[in-house]
Design an enzyme around this catalytic site. Structure first.
Site, PDB file in Angstrom:
ATOM      1  CG  ASP A   1      -0.284  -0.201   2.449  1.00  0.00           C
ATOM      2  OD1 ASP A   1       1.196  -0.140   2.390  1.00  0.00           O
ATOM      3  OD2 ASP A   1      -0.671  -0.859   3.500  1.00  0.00           O
TER       4      ASP A   1
ATOM      5  CD  GLU B   1       0.355  -6.659   3.417  1.00  0.00           C
ATOM      6  OE1 GLU B   1       0.288  -5.477   3.006  1.00  0.00           O
ATOM      7  OE2 GLU B   1       1.154  -7.315   4.143  1.00  0.00           O
TER       8      GLU B   1
ATOM      9  CD  GLU C   1       0.556   4.382   4.646  1.00  0.00           C
ATOM     10  OE1 GLU C   1      -0.348   4.885   5.364  1.00  0.00           O
ATOM     11  OE2 GLU C   1       1.511   4.490   4.914  1.00  0.00           O
TER      12      GLU C   1
ATOM     13  CG  HIS D   1       6.899   3.636  10.152  1.00  0.00           C
ATOM     14  ND1 HIS D   1       6.148   3.982   9.101  1.00  0.00           N
ATOM     15  CD2 HIS D   1       6.616   2.480  10.469  1.00  0.00           C
ATOM     16  CE1 HIS D   1       5.636   3.080   8.551  1.00  0.00           C
ATOM     17  NE2 HIS D   1       5.952   1.947   9.668  1.00  0.00           N
TER      18      HIS D   1
ATOM     19  NE  ARG E   1       4.369   9.639   4.503  1.00  0.00           N
ATOM     20  CZ  ARG E   1       5.238  10.549   3.908  1.00  0.00           C
ATOM     21  NH1 ARG E   1       4.631  11.707   4.066  1.00  0.00           N
ATOM     22  NH2 ARG E   1       6.207  10.276   3.539  1.00  0.00           N
TER      23      ARG E   1
ATOM     24  CG  HIS F   1      10.851   5.006   9.682  1.00  0.00           C
ATOM     25  ND1 HIS F   1      11.268   5.921   8.746  1.00  0.00           N
ATOM     26  CD2 HIS F   1      10.249   3.888   8.953  1.00  0.00           C
ATOM     27  CE1 HIS F   1      10.793   5.462   7.566  1.00  0.00           C
ATOM     28  NE2 HIS F   1      10.045   3.941   7.592  1.00  0.00           N
TER      29      HIS F   1
HETATM   30  C1  UD1 Z   1       6.832   4.478   3.642  1.00  0.00           C
HETATM   31  C2  UD1 Z   1       5.438   4.273   3.218  1.00  0.00           C
HETATM   32  C3  UD1 Z   1       4.397   3.684   4.445  1.00  0.00           C
HETATM   33  C4  UD1 Z   1       5.334   2.367   4.974  1.00  0.00           C
HETATM   34  C5  UD1 Z   1       6.873   2.752   5.194  1.00  0.00           C
HETATM   35  C6  UD1 Z   1       7.792   1.447   5.686  1.00  0.00           C
HETATM   36  C7  UD1 Z   1       4.266   5.704   1.741  1.00  0.00           C
HETATM   37  C8  UD1 Z   1       3.330   6.984   1.676  1.00  0.00           C
HETATM   38  N1  UD1 Z   1       4.684   5.477   2.895  1.00  0.00           N
HETATM   39  O1  UD1 Z   1       6.698   5.595   4.643  1.00  0.00           O
HETATM   40  O2  UD1 Z   1       3.603   3.101   3.938  1.00  0.00           O
HETATM   41  O3  UD1 Z   1       4.858   1.786   5.950  1.00  0.00           O
HETATM   42  O4  UD1 Z   1       7.315   3.326   4.008  1.00  0.00           O
HETATM   43  O5  UD1 Z   1       8.787   1.998   6.427  1.00  0.00           O
HETATM   44  O6  UD1 Z   1       4.446   5.234   0.740  1.00  0.00           O
HETATM   45  N2  UD1 Z   1      14.430   7.784   4.548  1.00  0.00           N
HETATM   46  C9  UD1 Z   1      15.757   7.832   4.371  1.00  0.00           C
HETATM   47  N3  UD1 Z   1      16.245   6.442   4.229  1.00  0.00           N
HETATM   48  C10 UD1 Z   1      15.636   5.392   3.909  1.00  0.00           C
HETATM   49  C11 UD1 Z   1      14.001   5.482   4.174  1.00  0.00           C
HETATM   50  C12 UD1 Z   1      13.467   6.763   4.248  1.00  0.00           C
HETATM   51  O7  UD1 Z   1      16.552   8.566   4.729  1.00  0.00           O
HETATM   52  O8  UD1 Z   1      16.019   4.012   3.555  1.00  0.00           O
HETATM   53  C13 UD1 Z   1      13.904   9.292   4.697  1.00  0.00           C
HETATM   54  C14 UD1 Z   1      13.979  10.055   3.657  1.00  0.00           C
HETATM   55  O9  UD1 Z   1      14.157  11.209   4.107  1.00  0.00           O
HETATM   56  C15 UD1 Z   1      12.451  10.079   3.107  1.00  0.00           C
HETATM   57  C16 UD1 Z   1      11.770   9.953   4.297  1.00  0.00           C
HETATM   58  O10 UD1 Z   1      12.594   9.075   5.111  1.00  0.00           O
HETATM   59  O11 UD1 Z   1      12.140  11.098   2.193  1.00  0.00           O
HETATM   60  C17 UD1 Z   1      10.228   9.343   3.934  1.00  0.00           C
HETATM   61  O12 UD1 Z   1      10.328   8.127   3.370  1.00  0.00           O
HETATM   62  P1  UD1 Z   1       9.031   7.671   2.507  1.00  0.00           P
HETATM   63  O13 UD1 Z   1       9.013   6.473   1.835  1.00  0.00           O
HETATM   64  O14 UD1 Z   1       8.498   8.949   1.682  1.00  0.00           O
HETATM   65  O15 UD1 Z   1       7.848   7.515   3.784  1.00  0.00           O
HETATM   66  P2  UD1 Z   1       8.015   6.724   4.852  1.00  0.00           P
HETATM   67  O16 UD1 Z   1       7.549   7.553   6.299  1.00  0.00           O
HETATM   68  O17 UD1 Z   1       9.086   5.743   4.930  1.00  0.00           O
HETATM   69  N1  UDP Z   2      11.924  -4.236  10.039  1.00  0.00           N
HETATM   70  C1  UDP Z   2      13.494  -4.409  10.133  1.00  0.00           C
HETATM   71  N2  UDP Z   2      14.217  -3.428  10.663  1.00  0.00           N
HETATM   72  C2  UDP Z   2      13.678  -2.662  11.577  1.00  0.00           C
HETATM   73  C3  UDP Z   2      12.291  -2.340  11.723  1.00  0.00           C
HETATM   74  C4  UDP Z   2      11.707  -3.226  11.290  1.00  0.00           C
HETATM   75  O1  UDP Z   2      13.846  -5.272   9.205  1.00  0.00           O
HETATM   76  O2  UDP Z   2      14.536  -1.777  12.382  1.00  0.00           O
HETATM   77  C5  UDP Z   2      11.105  -5.144   9.509  1.00  0.00           C
HETATM   78  C6  UDP Z   2      10.058  -5.652  10.486  1.00  0.00           C
HETATM   79  O3  UDP Z   2      10.365  -6.870  10.778  1.00  0.00           O
HETATM   80  C7  UDP Z   2       8.844  -5.850   9.486  1.00  0.00           C
HETATM   81  C8  UDP Z   2       9.002  -4.545   8.401  1.00  0.00           C
HETATM   82  O4  UDP Z   2      10.434  -4.046   8.589  1.00  0.00           O
HETATM   83  O5  UDP Z   2       8.974  -7.026   8.407  1.00  0.00           O
HETATM   84  C9  UDP Z   2       8.003  -3.512   8.786  1.00  0.00           C
HETATM   85  O6  UDP Z   2       8.510  -2.177   8.140  1.00  0.00           O
HETATM   86  P1  UDP Z   2       7.778  -0.987   8.653  1.00  0.00           P
HETATM   87  O7  UDP Z   2       7.505  -0.795   9.792  1.00  0.00           O
HETATM   88  O8  UDP Z   2       8.901   0.007   8.015  1.00  0.00           O
HETATM   89  O9  UDP Z   2       6.566  -0.754   7.812  1.00  0.00           O
HETATM   90  P2  UDP Z   2       5.360  -1.342   7.589  1.00  0.00           P
HETATM   91  O10 UDP Z   2       5.205  -2.721   7.864  1.00  0.00           O
HETATM   92  O11 UDP Z   2       4.447  -0.433   8.765  1.00  0.00           O
HETATM   93  O12 UDP Z   2       4.408  -0.889   6.414  1.00  0.00           O
END
Ligand code: UD1
Ligand code: UDP
Length: 374
Positions: A99, A121, A135, A216, A218, A248
């Site tokens: 999602d 999923e 999502e 994490h 939003r 995160h």
């Molecule tokens: C995203 C997804 C959310 C998912 C989550 C899993 C959307 C809208 N959100 O949220 O559904 O649950 O990922 O973790 O698609 N960043 C880094 N390095 C990384 C990852 C993120 O620096 O490896 C930072 C960056 O500044 C980036 C910000 O996090 O711009 C947000 O990343 P983004 O993928 O937009 O949103 P998440 O909050 O990670």
């Molecule tokens: N996870 C990981 N390292 C971490 C935190 C989470 O590998 O430090 C894994 C966790 O086991 C799960 C997935 O990441 O499988 C969950 O991701 P996240 O919470 O970022 O996203 P969501 O599931 O809420 O979309």
């Protein structure tokens, strides 16, 4: 000409990578398929951690992540850039999972080219477009036109049928996260060094009960996250617990959590863990405090009680089975429910039961079979 089915798997974030690597492995080892992988790299470091352990080498890396990215800018870039890959590869099917923005944009890019989409999923619904945000709408969008819906559970299938999705296109496969968890457990069994990096923390917190934590979402930015941090401060003031919290990389999360929780004796704020180490954290934790989707699925499989810091969940199976509980984002409620699990042995025992409503670890094989015959 090749008669093999060309499948392009598209993903962008950590959880998608974890839940799709079992399928990528299955497709790569099956001569009925020509498998291609495209990553948007909506995440960078957190995605690369998963690719490294799973040995997945993408054919296309769009490298889209920018610091503090916005939903609309990321969506626009993902739509255009994934579209270019689709034009170059011309796959028979596009597979997406879950999602996120990448899922929604990747699926629409495929739809614009009339390429059928397989949604892994499928059918998770909270019923509230603001929780989880965005999502809930992303997955409804994909669910409205996917040609193959791989629902993890009967509940998810029923949600799709209520939306008048053609029943012939909906299949209950289990959730591939259980496949991933089995795979990583087996890998660590063969090579324990892959998950030995928490040893210092384990020594530092010896004799305390460990609370594993992630946060994490939003929709929790601002007040919700502040409340969560306040709750953790209070819980960690107990001498008999320690909180291990891989934070995160989203800057909105780090600003609050590092600001509020750094330097506390019983809280370890650490960098995101790779999957073997996160599985280890699940293993050593007494309970999990989380707003994550994936953790709600993994913890019950390992018999760990989960307190879900959200107002709603699209994963009611753990709640119904009594191994997960919604506690919202109110600090008093988080503290009360955590304290109950720490102090009331019967309440803890009632939740600490291993069960697996989300799958049996063979979801990826089922999805591959569906793709071969669809
Ligand atoms: C995203 C997804 C959310 C998912 C989550 C899993 C959307 C809208 N959100 O949220 O559904 O649950 O990922 O973790 O698609 N960043 C880094 N390095 C990384 C990852 C993120 O620096 O490896 C930072 C960056 O500044 C980036 C910000 O996090 O711009 C947000 O990343 P983004 O993928 O937009 O949103 P998440 O909050 O990670
Ligand atoms: N996870 C990981 N390292 C971490 C935190 C989470 O590998 O430090 C894994 C966790 O086991 C799960 C997935 O990441 O499988 C969950 O991701 P996240 O919470 O970022 O996203 P969501 O599931 O809420 O979309």
């Amino acid at each position: 000409m090749s008669s093999r089915r060309k499948i392009l798997t598209v993903f962008g974030t950590r959880p998608e990578a974890i839940k799709l690597f079992p399928l990528v492995h299955a497709l790569a080892g099956d001569e009925r398929f020509e498998s291609r992988v495209c990553i948007s790299a909506q995440h960078r470091e957190m995605l690369d951690q998963v690719l490294a352990i799973a040995g997945v080498v993408p054919d296309h890396d769009l490298d889209l992540m920018t610091p503090g990215q916005t939903l609309d800018a990321l969506t626009a870039r993902a739509l255009v850039e994934i579209g270019k890959v689709l034009d170059a590869e011309r796959p028979d099917w596009v597979v997406v999972q879950g999602d996120t923005t990448t899922v929604m944009a990747g699926a629409i890019a495929a739809y614009y080219r009339q390429i059928p989409v397989c949604h892994v999923e499928a059918g998770l619904r909270s019923g509230d477009i603001h929780h989880p945000w965005p999502e809930e709408v992303n997955r409804r969008v994909v669910g409205s036109f996917a040609a193959l819906h791989c629902a993890p559970t009967e509940t998810a299938r029923d949600a799709l049928l209520r939306e008048n999705v053609d029943p012939a296109t909906v299949h209950v496969t289990g959730n591939t996260v259980i496949d991933a968890l089995h795979w990583v457990t087996q890998r660590v069994g063969q090579d324990p060094g892959l998950a030995s990096g928490l040893a210092d923390l384990e020594r530092r917190f010896a004799g305390k009960r460990i609370i594993g934590m992630t946060s994490h979402r939003r929709e929790n930015f601002g007040e919700g996250m502040q409340n969560i941090a306040n709750a953790v401060r209070e819980i960690a003031s107990r001498p008999d617990v320690a909180v291990i919290f891989p934070v995160h990389l989203n800057p909105n999360v780090r600003a609050v959590m590092n600001g509020q929780l750094a330097g506390l004796d019983n809280v370890a704020l650490i960098e995101p863990l790779d999957y073997p180490h996160f599985a280890r954290l699940l293993d050593i934790s007494h309970l999990m405090l989380t707003d994550s989707g994936g953790v709600q699925e993994e913890a019950p499989a390992l018999g760990k009680p989960v307190l879900v810091m959200r107002e709603t969940t699209e994963r009611p199976e753990g709640i119904e089975a009594g191994t997960a509980k919604l506690v919202g984002t109110d600090a008093a409620s988080i503290v009360r429910e955590t304290t109950r699990l720490l102090d009331d042995e019967a309440a803890y025992a009632a939740m600490a039961r291993a069960h697996n409503p989300f799958g049996d670890g063979r979801a990826a094989a089922r999805i591959a079979e569906l793709l071969a015959h669809a």
